[in-house]
Design an enzyme around this catalytic site. Sequence first.
Site, mmCIF file in Angstrom:
data_model
loop_
_atom_site.group_PDB
_atom_site.id
_atom_site.type_symbol
_atom_site.label_atom_id
_atom_site.label_comp_id
_atom_site.label_asym_id
_atom_site.label_seq_id
_atom_site.Cartn_x
_atom_site.Cartn_y
_atom_site.Cartn_z
ATOM 1 C CG HIS A 1 -6.034 -1.038 0.507
ATOM 2 N ND1 HIS A 1 -4.702 -0.786 0.706
ATOM 3 C CD2 HIS A 1 -6.701 0.012 1.066
ATOM 4 C CE1 HIS A 1 -4.554 0.352 1.365
ATOM 5 N NE2 HIS A 1 -5.760 0.851 1.590
ATOM 6 C CD GLN B 1 -0.461 -8.996 -0.489
ATOM 7 O OE1 GLN B 1 0.075 -7.892 -0.489
ATOM 8 N NE2 GLN B 1 -1.400 -9.324 0.374
ATOM 9 C CG ASP C 1 -1.822 -5.608 -2.989
ATOM 10 O OD1 ASP C 1 -3.030 -5.697 -2.725
ATOM 11 O OD2 ASP C 1 -0.947 -5.469 -2.122
ATOM 12 C CB CYS D 1 -0.958 0.007 1.183
ATOM 13 S SG CYS D 1 -1.546 -1.598 1.716
ATOM 14 C CG HIS E 1 -3.143 -0.145 -3.634
ATOM 15 N ND1 HIS E 1 -2.078 -0.958 -3.952
ATOM 16 C CD2 HIS E 1 -3.443 -0.409 -2.336
ATOM 17 C CE1 HIS E 1 -1.737 -1.667 -2.887
ATOM 18 N NE2 HIS E 1 -2.549 -1.355 -1.907
ATOM 19 N NE ARG F 1 1.567 -9.447 4.860
ATOM 20 C CZ ARG F 1 0.293 -9.416 4.489
ATOM 21 N NH1 ARG F 1 -0.560 -10.290 5.021
ATOM 22 N NH2 ARG F 1 -0.132 -8.544 3.595
ATOM 23 C CE LYS G 1 -10.197 -8.351 6.970
ATOM 24 N NZ LYS G 1 -8.877 -9.008 7.119
#
Length: 650
Positions: A511, A381, A383, A334, A385, A363, A465
């Site tokens: 997200h 990911q 991902d 992000c 945005h 992580r 979410k």
Amino acid sequence: MPCITLPDGSQRTFVHPPTVADVAAAIGPDLARAALAGCVDAHPVDLSFRIDRDARLSLITQDSPEGLAILRHSCAHLLAMAVKQLFPGAQVTIGPVIEEGFFYDFAFERPFTPDDLTRIEARMHELAAADLPVTRRELPRDEAIAHFEQQGEHYKAELIHAIPEGEPLSLYRQGDFEDLCRGPHVPSTGRLKAFKLTKVAGAYWRGDATKAVLQRIYGTCWPDARALAAHLTRLEEAGKRDHRKLGAQLDLFHFDDSAPGSVFWHARGWTLFQQLIAYMRARQDEAGYIEVNTPDVMDRGLWETSGHWFNYRDAMFTTTTEDERVFALKPMNCPGAVSLFAQGIKSYRDLPLRMAEFGKVHRYEPSGALHGLLRVRHFTQDDAHIFCTPAQMQDECARSIALVFAIYRDFGFDEVAVKLSTRPARRIGDDATWDALENALSGALDRMGIAYRVNPGEGAFYGPKLEFVLRDAIGRDWQCGTLQVDLNLPERFDIHYVDEDDQRQRPVMLHRALFGSLERFTGILIEHYSGLFPVWLAPCQVKVLTISSAQDDYARELVRTLKQAGLRADADLRNEKIGFKIREHTLQKIPYLAIVGEQERQQGQVALRAHDGTKLGSLSRAAFMEQLVRAARSPLHTPLSPCDLAPPSP
């Protein structure tokens, strides 16, 4: 004369305060037999609970989720009772309900063995057959502590010390066994008929690696023998589909202690992984996304601004340079996306701006939590945005939701459940902001007519979410994609766009991840398909097998032609019998085997065989190519429909 109001609105009045069981009996004998507990004014209680006031009552039966949880928790108590009878030196700790079962942790001088589990389960069946009444009582805190200390149950005494002052302390007894528990429970052990102990493992007391190691016994419990048998069949099938076993069998990946929680992709596995990326890249391009990439390592200051440093620090890998700057491997993509948005002036005409990234994140997961591809420390990911105006927020949520369902459908997941996770206790941003964000998600779902479940307090620290849960081929549920709405990061990073009146305005940030973790999604796909992927996704789509070395050149030529047509093909030219080759590549779950002997070489043909053993006959090279190209057709050849790319009308 208490008046009891039932869920259908009907009322029943009793001369004397009835128990929940009395109300069930007054309604009918079938319900009296089926009832396990009740909810009085939405508070769960035992059947023996006496209602001494006007109240609303709903009865809990074993066929409901609440009833199944009561069966399982009562079975955990039955397990603890059996262990105490067989192993008096064991201390009991906690025994909660978990998905599809329960566990109970014990402090004991040695690990329990499979033979121990057999003995324990047999004793549980004896205790269930005895139909022992289950009764409840309350004790003052000091008496409860003294009670368990006197029995040598020091872990129970420690648990009581942690319970807030003033909270009732209830104990449940069955036969000579009594346990600390909030309840409710079944009225007698005879209600527990279909259960099985499944495994034993180690566990730390209260999940703390600095504390004692306990023995955790897992079990499952169901309303009847048929449901239990179906569950055990699913477990057996899940064992056959275990992605770790299939990953080794199909030569897809491995793990090594030199990089705990990180995947070593083999050529076939990496091919599969790249097919997922290529698929998602094409779908995102079709849906109006641009693709970007951001650094893996960024300064601590960025993570402080985003809030991750204070909310996620324990899960971040960090390093300090010689000039004492602290950097972190990114656990999220992000902040990098925000940095990209902040470059240059953005106009309202630029919005919505949909930025996608196949970002590597790191992580720290405890070693005991690592589980093949499903729980790793280093993963990718898909991902995205999305930066938009507040007026565009709900439409963009709806577009993302529609895209999620369309993509999952391409992978054979037709059953998708949606969960809405709302504001957690530990969060950033004010309540007005959270109201707007939660309404955007729920409003989009309502407009689309999609049912969802609310998970109060389970949102991310920066926004609510949606979680998308897939049901696989054998009925298991997997949480994969997420969609989060966020006004907090744009505020923290002070990003803006210029509106129609040349005024600076704060954008909304969405997200979105559809696969979630590509590693995890790959593991799910392996188990969903049991390693036999659709032809379009298979790492190797066709294997050309020769009967003798005389056909080697012909086989090589076939492979070249297949590859030129965009197919993933290879040849097996080894000096082995054809039956051996067929068996080996069938176990490798290759969708098609193309067999060429001398007759095929001379006539320019191929003997084609499907994975299931079906012989598709001798085909000309042209017919062979046509069939393979058609079979390997990707869902990308079917464009997303307008409803997948545009939100529904309000």
